[in-house]
Design a protein around this motif. Structure first.
Motif, PDB file in Angstrom:
ATOM      1  N   UNK A  22       0.821  -1.215   0.000  1.00 32.92           N
ATOM      2  CA  UNK A  22       0.000   0.000   0.000  1.00 32.92           C
ATOM      3  C   UNK A  22       0.862   1.274   0.000  1.00 32.92           C
ATOM      4  N   UNK A  23       2.162   1.107   0.302  1.00 33.04           N
ATOM      5  CA  UNK A  23       3.012   2.297   0.437  1.00 33.04           C
ATOM      6  C   UNK A  23       3.175   3.020  -0.896  1.00 33.04           C
ATOM      7  N   UNK A  24       3.115   2.263  -2.003  1.00 31.39           N
ATOM      8  CA  UNK A  24       3.242   2.910  -3.319  1.00 31.39           C
ATOM      9  C   UNK A  24       2.056   3.854  -3.532  1.00 31.39           C
ATOM     10  N   UNK A  25       0.875   3.387  -3.173  1.00 29.52           N
ATOM     11  CA  UNK A  25      -0.311   4.231  -3.310  1.00 29.52           C
ATOM     12  C   UNK A  25      -0.225   5.429  -2.357  1.00 29.52           C
ATOM     13  N   UNK A  26       0.318   5.171  -1.158  1.00 30.51           N
ATOM     14  CA  UNK A  26       0.474   6.263  -0.183  1.00 30.51           C
ATOM     15  C   UNK A  26       1.356   7.377  -0.765  1.00 30.51           C
ATOM     16  N   UNK A  27       2.462   6.980  -1.407  1.00 29.29           N
ATOM     17  CA  UNK A  27       3.348   7.986  -2.012  1.00 29.29           C
ATOM     18  C   UNK A  27       2.572   8.803  -3.045  1.00 29.29           C
ATOM     19  N   UNK A  28       1.803   8.103  -3.884  1.00 28.18           N
ATOM     20  CA  UNK A  28       1.030   8.773  -4.930  1.00 28.18           C
ATOM     21  C   UNK A  28       0.070   9.789  -4.308  1.00 28.18           C
ATOM     22  N   UNK A  29      -0.626   9.372  -3.260  1.00 25.68           N
ATOM     23  CA  UNK A  29      -1.613  10.252  -2.604  1.00 25.68           C
ATOM     24  C   UNK A  29      -0.934  11.447  -1.946  1.00 25.68           C
ATOM     25  N   UNK A  30       0.213  11.213  -1.313  1.00 27.32           N
ATOM     26  CA  UNK A  30       0.934  12.323  -0.676  1.00 27.32           C
ATOM     27  C   UNK A  30       1.381  13.331  -1.726  1.00 27.32           C
ATOM     28  N   UNK A  31       1.859  12.807  -2.860  1.00 26.41           N
ATOM     29  CA  UNK A  31       2.319  13.706  -3.925  1.00 26.41           C
ATOM     30  C   UNK A  31       1.155  14.449  -4.555  1.00 26.41           C
ATOM     31  N   UNK A  32       0.024  13.770  -4.696  1.00 26.72           N
ATOM     32  CA  UNK A  32      -1.174  14.453  -5.234  1.00 26.72           C
ATOM     33  C   UNK A  32      -1.549  15.649  -4.370  1.00 26.72           C
ATOM     34  N   UNK A  33      -1.310  15.499  -3.042  1.00 23.68           N
ATOM     35  CA  UNK A  33      -1.637  16.600  -2.117  1.00 23.68           C
ATOM     36  C   UNK A  33      -0.549  17.678  -2.122  1.00 23.68           C
ATOM     37  N   UNK A  34       0.520  17.456  -2.883  1.00 23.74           N
ATOM     38  CA  UNK A  34       1.541  18.498  -3.043  1.00 23.74           C
ATOM     39  C   UNK A  34       2.819  18.238  -2.275  1.00 23.74           C
ATOM     40  N   UNK A  47      11.847  -6.564   0.533  1.00 27.08           N
ATOM     41  CA  UNK A  47      11.394  -7.922   0.206  1.00 27.08           C
ATOM     42  C   UNK A  47       9.915  -7.904  -0.202  1.00 27.08           C
ATOM     43  N   UNK A  48       9.209  -6.860   0.195  1.00 29.43           N
ATOM     44  CA  UNK A  48       7.764  -6.837  -0.078  1.00 29.43           C
ATOM     45  C   UNK A  48       7.377  -5.962  -1.266  1.00 29.43           C
ATOM     46  N   UNK A  49       8.194  -4.950  -1.551  1.00 25.89           N
ATOM     47  CA  UNK A  49       7.905  -4.084  -2.705  1.00 25.89           C
ATOM     48  C   UNK A  49       9.245  -3.579  -3.236  1.00 25.89           C
ATOM     49  N   UNK A  50       9.363  -3.458  -4.532  1.00 26.79           N
ATOM     50  CA  UNK A  50      10.700  -3.154  -5.066  1.00 26.79           C
ATOM     51  C   UNK A  50      11.008  -1.660  -4.996  1.00 26.79           C
ATOM     52  N   UNK A  51      12.286  -1.349  -4.793  1.00 28.99           N
ATOM     53  CA  UNK A  51      12.703   0.056  -4.815  1.00 28.99           C
ATOM     54  C   UNK A  51      12.356   0.717  -6.152  1.00 28.99           C
ATOM     55  N   UNK A  52      12.355  -0.088  -7.215  1.00 27.68           N
ATOM     56  CA  UNK A  52      12.050   0.482  -8.530  1.00 27.68           C
ATOM     57  C   UNK A  52      10.618   1.028  -8.567  1.00 27.68           C
ATOM     58  N   UNK A  53       9.691   0.286  -7.972  1.00 28.50           N
ATOM     59  CA  UNK A  53       8.303   0.760  -7.900  1.00 28.50           C
ATOM     60  C   UNK A  53       8.237   2.057  -7.107  1.00 28.50           C
ATOM     61  N   UNK A  54       8.919   2.064  -5.968  1.00 28.98           N
ATOM     62  CA  UNK A  54       8.853   3.245  -5.102  1.00 28.98           C
ATOM     63  C   UNK A  54       9.547   4.445  -5.762  1.00 28.98           C
ATOM     64  N   UNK A  55      10.590   4.179  -6.520  1.00 31.91           N
ATOM     65  CA  UNK A  55      11.260   5.265  -7.260  1.00 31.91           C
ATOM     66  C   UNK A  55      10.315   5.831  -8.316  1.00 31.91           C
ATOM     67  N   UNK A  56       9.607   4.920  -8.995  1.00 33.32           N
ATOM     68  CA  UNK A  56       8.713   5.379 -10.066  1.00 33.32           C
ATOM     69  C   UNK A  56       7.601   6.265  -9.505  1.00 33.32           C
TER      70      UNK A  56
END
Ligand code: CTP
Length: 418
Positions: A22-34, A47-56
């Motif tokens: 869910x952290x990838x979506x959290x990043x998206x939502x935080x960025x949407x809020x500015x 181990x649960x989500x790739x750094x590449x996803x989080x970077x994207x």
């Protein structure tokens, strides 16, 4: 009103737990809020989500190592710790919580948490029994005493197939918590008048009577009100503190000067928060020249200063008034007494014995109002100030609702619209 986190720098820590998806979506939502988001991952998190996803989703390379010379050369970990306005760890695993409680610095994220003076918020996520375990309970309590915020967990179905408390809050709930923390709009457009620091009452040109007060709590309250969207005027006694961003500061020295400025400005304000440690008495006469020592003893005749807060509360009926009470004993009784005697809307009381409160970064408050009370446990003054702003905004809303209901004809009007 859409949530705005414009200009807020959030360092998002991702530790090892299934909720990391869910952290990838959290990043998206935080960025949407500015918000500007920098992701830091632990080995478990990766181990649960790739750094590449989080970077994207964050638009920035993920930081994951304390010993990466290249990343350190771009922004060293101490610089990164300073960069953040808030460190949010979501998900925060039981293991990470334990390491934080122990003060470990064995990876980048735990080191950043030690090296920062920004607030830290945890969004715990784990199996319900791990959350309920005495070890986790005690770690959370230790962290709460250090001012670390806990957002969640929620209850419901868990990834492990069990049902109970331990689910990470949903990304949108966390964004709302972050926005609430930054006081997003809680006092939007309201005019707030604040007194802070001590006053100085001159005996002669080189001597004065004063109270112990660093002004830190009042300045933190001014900063929190401004962050909550208020228009803040801070009437400050002699302190050596920088003016919080966006705050109009008026410096005074004596209680009489503070009184005059407050009474002149209070008519325009909606909220008056009196944090100043005003001298109750002043020397009856101030000598024009330095008093020379002569006798073995001397006395200085004192006269009472006006009570700025009580005077403002009685003159301006619509003003929402908040008093502070510093007590060495019978804290709750004295605080309630002040609420009634001065006709206030709220009193925030703190202990001042055993070295507590004065010249310190942290404090604890017991807040009361007519028909209610809330304890705000020991935390950095900046964190407490934001919690106090939340309480004030709730009480003001309730006061306005009560006033509307008690207005003649209000009930009829309500029925027409209903
Ligand atoms: N206050 C004020 N003007 C004064 C004195 C106090 O505005 N002349 C405000 C303080 O800013 C604080 C509150 O009143 O919000 C403190 O109340 P007070 O009863 O004066 O506190 P103490 O002086 O500590 O009370 P006491 O002497 O009864 O212990």
């Amino acid at each position: 009103m859409p949530v705005s986190l414009a200009n807020k720098r959030i360092l998002l820590g991702v530790t090892g737990g299934i909720a990391a998806y869910k952290s990838a979506d959290l990043v998206r939502r935080l960025r949407e809020a500015g918000a500007d988001v920098q992701v830091v991952m632990t080995e478990g998190g990766k181990r649960f989500i790739t750094p590449l996803t989080m970077q994207a989703v964050s638009g920035k390379p993920v930081r994951d190592s304390l010993l990466d010379p290249e990343a350190e050369a771009a922004m060293g970990h101490i610089e990164l710790a300073r960069w953040a306005d808030l460190i949010l760890v979501a998900p925060a695993s039981a293991n990470f919580i334990a390491r934080l409680a122990q003060g470990m610095a064995d990876d980048l994220l735990s080191t950043l948490c030690l090296a920062t003076d920004a607030p830290i918020a945890l969004a715990p996520a784990m199996n319900r029994l791990m959350w309920a375990n005495e070890a986790t309970r005690s770690n959370m309590q230790t962290l709460a005493l250090r001012g670390v915020l806990a957002w969640g967990p929620g209850a419901g179905d868990q990834a492990c197939g069990e049902v109970g408390e331990g689910r990470m809050l949903e990304p949108l709930e966390l964004v709302a918590k972050v926005a609430g923390y930054f006081g997003n709009g809680l006092l939007s457009g309201r005019k707030v008048l604040i007194t802070a620091g001590p006053t100085r009452e001159p005996i002669d040109p080189v001597r004065y009577i004063t109270n112990r007060s660093s002004g830190r709590m009042g300045f933190a309250v001014a900063e929190a009100c401004a962050a909550a969207g208020a228009e803040v005027t801070l009437v400050a006694g002699p302190v050596s503190l920088p003016t919080p961003a966006g705050v109009l500061r008026l410096d005074v020295e004596t209680a009489a000067q503070m009184h005059e400025v407050v009474i002149t400005r209070a008519g325009e304000a909606e909220i008056f928060i009196a944090t100043a440690a005003v001298a109750d008495y002043r020397p009856q006469d101030c000598a024009d020249a330095k008093i020379k020592k002569a006798d073995e003893s001397m006395s200085v005749a004192l006269t009472r200063n006006a009570d700025i807060l009580a005077d403002a509360a009685s003159r301006f009926a619509n003003l929402f008034t908040v008093g502070f009470a510093a007590e060495t004993d019978q804290l709750q009784d004295y605080a309630r007494g002040k609420l009634e005697k001065k006709g206030l809307d709220m009193v925030a009381a703190n202990w001042v014995s055993d070295g507590r409160a004065f010249d310190r970064e942290d404090n604890a408050l017991w807040v009361c109002w007519s028909g209610g009370e809330q304890e705000l446990p020991s935390a950095p003054k900046k964190v407490l100030a934001r919690q106090l702003v939340e309480l004030i905004s709730q009480r003001i809303k309730e006061k306005h609702e009560r006033q509307q209901h008690s207005r003649p004809g209000a009930q009829d009007a309500g029925q027409n619209t209903g």
